[in-house]
Design a protein around this motif. Sequence first.
Motif, PDB file in Angstrom:
ATOM      1  N   GLU A  14      32.805  73.165  47.751  1.00 24.47           N
ATOM      2  CA  GLU A  14      31.984  72.363  48.797  1.00 24.47           C
ATOM      3  C   GLU A  14      32.389  72.544  50.100  1.00 24.47           C
ATOM      4  O   GLU A  14      31.822  72.726  51.031  1.00 24.47           O
ATOM      5  CB  GLU A  14      31.701  70.952  48.432  1.00 24.47           C
ATOM      6  N   LEU A  18      30.087  74.206  53.289  1.00 19.35           N
ATOM      7  CA  LEU A  18      30.002  73.510  54.443  1.00 19.35           C
ATOM      8  C   LEU A  18      30.697  74.706  55.435  1.00 19.35           C
ATOM      9  O   LEU A  18      29.784  74.631  56.652  1.00 19.35           O
ATOM     10  CB  LEU A  18      30.860  72.329  54.639  1.00 19.35           C
ATOM     11  N   GLN A  32      28.547  66.714  58.151  1.00 19.75           N
ATOM     12  CA  GLN A  32      29.325  66.461  57.099  1.00 19.75           C
ATOM     13  C   GLN A  32      30.911  66.545  57.394  1.00 19.75           C
ATOM     14  O   GLN A  32      31.599  65.891  56.701  1.00 19.75           O
ATOM     15  CB  GLN A  32      28.712  67.342  55.978  1.00 19.75           C
ATOM     16  N   GLU A  35      32.338  63.966  59.386  1.00 14.44           N
ATOM     17  CA  GLU A  35      32.453  62.794  58.486  1.00 14.44           C
ATOM     18  C   GLU A  35      33.485  62.832  57.500  1.00 14.44           C
ATOM     19  O   GLU A  35      34.273  61.906  57.328  1.00 14.44           O
ATOM     20  CB  GLU A  35      31.124  62.413  57.566  1.00 14.44           C
TER      21      GLU A  35
END
Length: 75
Positions: A14, A18, A32, A35
């Motif tokens: 992941e 990203l 993202q 965050e």
Amino acid sequence: MEKEDHPPAISDNEITRLIQAAKNKEAAAMLQLLELFQPDIQKLSQYARLPDEEAASEIIVEFLEFVSAHVETTS
């Protein structure tokens, strides 16, 4: 002992997705990533000799520049 809130674990796949999306200038991927690192940014901003919000802004700018530079050089 103080209980810490830990964000859910994120897989290496992941993170790689990203970063690749950030390479393609996808704003959602960059958000993202921000965050994901927000707790660390907030914690680090407490140690800067700036107001917390200003320190967090500086850290975010440096983070975005780092990701952009890193992504461009690893293409």
